[in-house]
Design an enzyme around this catalytic site. Structure first.
Site, mmCIF file in Angstrom:
data_model
loop_
_atom_site.group_PDB
_atom_site.id
_atom_site.type_symbol
_atom_site.label_atom_id
_atom_site.label_comp_id
_atom_site.label_asym_id
_atom_site.label_seq_id
_atom_site.Cartn_x
_atom_site.Cartn_y
_atom_site.Cartn_z
ATOM 1 N N ASP A 39 0.810 -1.218 0.000
ATOM 2 C CA ASP A 39 0.000 0.000 0.000
ATOM 3 C C ASP A 39 0.845 1.270 0.000
ATOM 4 O O ASP A 39 2.077 1.221 0.150
ATOM 5 C CB ASP A 39 -0.956 0.001 1.209
ATOM 6 C CG ASP A 39 -0.280 -0.419 2.512
ATOM 7 O OD1 ASP A 39 0.961 -0.352 2.590
ATOM 8 O OD2 ASP A 39 -0.988 -0.823 3.441
ATOM 9 N N GLU B 172 -9.571 -1.726 5.466
ATOM 10 C CA GLU B 172 -10.232 -1.446 6.737
ATOM 11 C C GLU B 172 -11.447 -2.355 6.899
ATOM 12 O O GLU B 172 -11.896 -2.991 5.935
ATOM 13 C CB GLU B 172 -10.681 0.022 6.751
ATOM 14 C CG GLU B 172 -9.548 1.028 6.640
ATOM 15 C CD GLU B 172 -8.790 1.234 7.952
ATOM 16 O OE1 GLU B 172 -8.698 0.306 8.775
ATOM 17 O OE2 GLU B 172 -8.263 2.351 8.131
ATOM 18 N N ASN C 147 -7.362 -2.757 14.388
ATOM 19 C CA ASN C 147 -8.760 -3.033 14.035
ATOM 20 C C ASN C 147 -8.861 -4.211 13.064
ATOM 21 O O ASN C 147 -9.900 -4.418 12.452
ATOM 22 C CB ASN C 147 -9.420 -1.786 13.431
ATOM 23 C CG ASN C 147 -8.748 -1.347 12.137
ATOM 24 O OD1 ASN C 147 -7.802 -1.973 11.691
ATOM 25 N ND2 ASN C 147 -9.244 -0.276 11.544
ATOM 26 N N HIS D 135 -7.083 -4.633 10.286
ATOM 27 C CA HIS D 135 -6.844 -4.382 8.865
ATOM 28 C C HIS D 135 -5.576 -5.082 8.370
ATOM 29 O O HIS D 135 -4.634 -5.306 9.137
ATOM 30 C CB HIS D 135 -6.857 -2.881 8.519
ATOM 31 C CG HIS D 135 -5.686 -2.087 8.964
ATOM 32 N ND1 HIS D 135 -5.784 -0.935 9.712
ATOM 33 C CD2 HIS D 135 -4.352 -2.237 8.725
ATOM 34 C CE1 HIS D 135 -4.589 -0.423 9.913
ATOM 35 N NE2 HIS D 135 -3.709 -1.197 9.327
HETATM 36 C C1 GLP Z 1 -0.126 -0.011 8.570
HETATM 37 C C2 GLP Z 1 -0.042 -0.769 7.241
HETATM 38 C C3 GLP Z 1 -0.267 -2.231 7.465
HETATM 39 C C4 GLP Z 1 0.361 -2.624 8.782
HETATM 40 C C5 GLP Z 1 -0.449 -2.023 9.892
HETATM 41 C C6 GLP Z 1 0.163 -2.203 11.270
HETATM 42 O O1 GLP Z 1 -0.668 1.207 8.477
HETATM 43 N N1 GLP Z 1 -0.866 -0.289 6.186
HETATM 44 O O2 GLP Z 1 0.265 -2.957 6.384
HETATM 45 O O3 GLP Z 1 0.394 -4.006 8.936
HETATM 46 O O4 GLP Z 1 -0.795 -0.689 9.615
HETATM 47 O O5 GLP Z 1 1.248 -1.355 11.443
HETATM 48 P P1 GLP Z 1 2.266 -1.448 12.653
HETATM 49 O O6 GLP Z 1 3.180 -2.561 12.363
HETATM 50 O O7 GLP Z 1 2.966 -0.116 12.672
HETATM 51 O O8 GLP Z 1 1.464 -1.691 13.892
#
Ligand code: GLP
Length: 251
Positions: A67, A141, A134, A136
């Site tokens: 992403d 989402e 959440n 995702h």
């Molecule tokens: C991000 C990414 C995800 C990631 C998630 C958790 O924003 N888009 O791919 O797995 O949120 O992030 P973190 O590892 O910082 O908790």
């Protein structure tokens, strides 16, 4: 599904990195799907260490990131392009790295292009995933369709708040992003999910043991034939006995 529970976040990231490295060296992974966030930083560090030590070569590997934020140029220090440069690409060169362009003039065309590029590359052999609080995956989402494709999405308040620390200096997290869809992710031949820290415990439990639902996007992973999860004890703390009991593995 295989579940590996390691004592610390560092241990889980290292184990996941080593798992990926073995598959790359074995030749079954030529196209690698990559994730961003704080969780995989230690994983990338481990891969970089393997490359620096001559134990791993990524120069034949193509990568696709999950992403990118809408509106951010690749050079923007808050972009996922910049993140990948910082944590992996500048230390361990790959054959080619594909990322969604957040500043594309036509975001829908950009997402179609990405889907085409994934197809032209022969599909993703192994997709690395994190998980949001959440539930995702990528930036899919809650309420994202489980057969969704790469597309522009609106980020919800929880996700934007969680990522605010990545936007210092009074900048705010963009409201939209481009993300591989859940359907796109599920087409990867192998999935590796890394989850660490107590903040992920509830989401991980919902993903692995809850009902498959739109409410928890990661619950769609239960349908995948080859999912390996690496978690630290904190992230695994809410898993029911059936999963958490085995020494390191559960089905
Ligand atoms: C991000 C990414 C995800 C990631 C998630 C958790 O924003 N888009 O791919 O797995 O949120 O992030 P973190 O590892 O910082 O908790």
């Amino acid at each position: 599904m295989k579940l590996h529970i390691l004592p610390t976040a560092q241990d889980a990231a290292k184990a996941a990195a080593d798992h990926i490295a073995v598959k790359v060296k074995g030749g079954s992974v030529r196209v690698l799907g990559l994730a961003t966030g704080r969780t995989p930083i230690a994983l990338y560090q481990r891969l970089v260490d393997h490359v620096a030590g001559g134990k791993l070569d990524l120069r034949m590997i193509e990568s696709f990131n999950l992403d990118e934020y809408v509106g951010l140029r690749a050079e923007d220090p808050c972009s996922f392009h910049a993140y990948m440069q910082q944590h992996l690409f500048s230390h361990a060169p790959l054959k080619h790295s594909y990322l969604l362009e957040g500043d594309a003039e036509d975001p829908f065309a950009e997402c179609d292009r990405y889907e085409r590029e994934i197809r032209d590359a022969g599909g993703i052999d192994l997709q690395l995933l994190g998980i949001g609080q959440n539930g995702h995956i990528g930036f899919n989402e809650p309420e994202s369709a489980h057969d969704s494709r790469t597309r522009p999405v609106t980020l919800n308040a929880m996700t934007r708040a969680a990522n605010q620390p990545d936007f210092p200096g009074g900048r705010t997290v963009p409201e939209q992003a481009l993300t591989m869809g859940i359907g796109t992710i599920l087409e990867a031949r192998v999935l590796v999910l890394l989850a660490t820290g107590a903040a992920k415990a509830q989401a991980l439990n919902a993903a692995l043991q809850g009902a498959v639902s739109l409410e928890c996007p990661a619950s769609a992973l239960q349908a995948h034939a080859d999912l390996t999860v690496f978690a630290d004890t904190e992230a695994a703390s809410r898993l029911g006995p059936a999963l958490a009991a085995g020494p390191q593995q559960g089905a």
